[in-house]
Design an enzyme around this catalytic site. Structure first.
Site, mmCIF file in Angstrom:
data_model
loop_
_atom_site.group_PDB
_atom_site.id
_atom_site.type_symbol
_atom_site.label_atom_id
_atom_site.label_comp_id
_atom_site.label_asym_id
_atom_site.label_seq_id
_atom_site.Cartn_x
_atom_site.Cartn_y
_atom_site.Cartn_z
ATOM 1 N N ASN A 130 -4.952 1.068 15.870
ATOM 2 C CA ASN A 130 -6.179 1.886 15.145
ATOM 3 C C ASN A 130 -7.526 2.269 16.108
ATOM 4 O O ASN A 130 -7.684 1.260 16.936
ATOM 5 C CB ASN A 130 -6.842 0.758 14.000
ATOM 6 N N ASN A 135 9.763 2.960 13.241
ATOM 7 C CA ASN A 135 9.467 1.757 12.313
ATOM 8 C C ASN A 135 8.170 1.641 11.820
ATOM 9 O O ASN A 135 7.750 0.512 11.298
ATOM 10 C CB ASN A 135 10.011 0.651 13.030
ATOM 11 N N HIS A 189 -3.551 5.892 15.236
ATOM 12 C CA HIS A 189 -4.285 6.940 14.469
ATOM 13 C C HIS A 189 -5.728 6.645 14.074
ATOM 14 O O HIS A 189 -5.896 5.339 14.470
ATOM 15 C CB HIS A 189 -3.483 6.996 13.296
ATOM 16 N N CYS A 239 0.125 -0.640 13.693
ATOM 17 C CA CYS A 239 -0.163 0.696 14.344
ATOM 18 C C CYS A 239 -1.612 0.362 15.273
ATOM 19 O O CYS A 239 -2.094 -0.640 15.289
ATOM 20 C CB CYS A 239 -0.699 1.691 13.177
ATOM 21 N N TYR A 253 0.783 -1.255 0.034
ATOM 22 C CA TYR A 253 -0.038 -0.057 -0.061
ATOM 23 C C TYR A 253 0.806 1.136 -0.111
ATOM 24 O O TYR A 253 2.014 1.185 0.381
ATOM 25 C CB TYR A 253 -1.020 -0.072 1.109
#
Length: 385
Positions: free
Chosen positions: A330, A305, A310, A328, A291
């Site tokens: 989420n 890294n 978010h 991450c 992506y």
């Protein structure tokens, strides 16, 4: 008839009358040593070379007084200094690779006037090293904020550099320096999280200091900042929740989705992360997973890294239930905005998962500091032992 007493008085008066009239009768004659000649001492000594430009520079006189003093660089500019009777002291640093010349006059106790002369030459670096800080004046940081001094290029005499680094705090705070990032940076952190509202001053006085192999610091750097309120994130990949604790009280409990645990490359790693920066909108790219430029809102970086907290609407179905991200944390866009608006650089994010942070993370320039046990952290100081 004259009595014996009267005769004695007359005799005494007669004896007194025999003294000289210059000085007057009965006045003592002062007999003192002649004044001594002035002795001048310059620091450094006349003709000295390779002098550090921050060394104590002075001239002093014994048996006399300095009438005037000038220390002049090759361009004819006088160095600022303080004259105090028998001593003159430079009050500003000198330049590299320059010859400085003394001039002036001294009046000795013997009344003789002596000229002040002499010179010395400061060191010429083989190269210079620039020190920079990760903190800035008048900023407020979170309770896990490490102080980082980066040296460019890396220094070879870490002990010499560390001796010139100081941290002053408004409340007693136990802490230590440690060398990370392959020796390119010295980090300072407290043993435990900072106390809220602590005022901090960090100084790297490296100008004029040989930091190894003839490389000298190019300038001093310093910063004064404040530690703000305590805000700690508890992020548990097993419960799929992200809890925000502010000043000891739970203020938020958000459903979250963490890194996919079946792929070790994607898992959100366990340990204390530190907030590094934040973006209202961040474009995410990861060629490994196919992506590019995926925009996410309210992104808070906790690792170089690629780990962020978010917002991501497309994973809301999994938040609170499954871990499906690429590492991450989420949250829903609405919850991410709430967290984003409350966060400070330096806030801790304590992640619980099956894969721990490793010391290799320091190679990314991360704030890996809190993943190192305190006893091991102290051993990373160049001054231990």
């Amino acid at each position: 008839m004259i009595t014996r007493w009267a005769v004695g008085v007359v005799a005494a008066l007669a004896l007194a009358g025999c003294t000289s009239g210059n000085p007057q009768a009965g006045q003592a004659i002062a007999v003192g040593e002649p004044g001594k000649p002035a002795v001048i001492t310059t620091t450094p000594a006349d003709g000295a070379v390779d002098v550090s430009p921050v060394e104590a520079i002075s001239v002093a006189v014994a048996n006399g007084e300095l009438e005037k003093v000038a220390l002049t660089n090759p361009a004819g500019k006088q160095v600022k200094g303080v004259l105090d009777g028998a001593t003159w002291t430079a009050s500003e640093p000198l330049g590299y690779g320059k010859t400085y010349t003394w001039s002036g006059a001294v009046r000795g106790d013997d009344g003789e006037r002596v000229e002040l002369t002499g010179d010395f030459t400061t060191a010429t670096p083989s190269s210079t090293v620039h020190a920079s800080l990760n903190v800035a004046d008048d900023r407020t940081y979170g309770v896990a904020m490490p102080i980082k001094v980066t040296f460019d290029p890396p220094v070879t005499d870490r002990a010499a550099a560390e001796r010139r680094l100081t941290v002053e705090t408004s409340v007693p705070t136990e802490g230590s320096w440690a060398w990370l990032n392959g020796g390119a940076a010295a980090h300072w952190r407290p043993k435990a999280y900072w106390k809220p509202n602590t005022q901090v001053t960090v100084t790297a006085k490296v100008y004029g200091v040989d930091l190894g192999d003839g490389a000298y610091g190019d300038e001093d750097v310093s910063a004064e900042f404040t530690i703000g309120r305590s805000q700690i994130v508890k992020a548990d990949t097993k419960t799929h929740r992200m809890v925000v604790i502010r000043d000891g009280k739970k203020v938020h409990d958000f459903p979250a989705s963490y890194g996919l645990e079946s792929d070790r490359r994607r898992v959100t790693r366990s340990g204390t992360h530190v907030v590094m920066e934040k973006y209202r909108v961040k474009a995410m790219t990861n060629p490994t997973f196919g992506y590019s430029d995926v925009e996410v809102p309210f992104a808070v970086r906790i690792h170089n890294n690629g780990e962020f907290i978010h917002g991501y609407a497309d994973s809301m179905w999994a938040q609170g239930k499954e871990n499906v991200s690429h590492g991450c944390i989420n949250l829903s866009p609405a919850n991410a905005e709430i967290y984003f608006n409350s966060v400070l650089t330096g806030d801790p994010v304590e992640v619980v998962s099956d894969v721990p942070l490793g010391e290799f993370d320091a190679d990314y320039g991360d704030y890996y500091d809190w993943a190192i046990p305190w006893s091991e952290w102290q051993k990373k100081s160049a001054l231990v032992g």
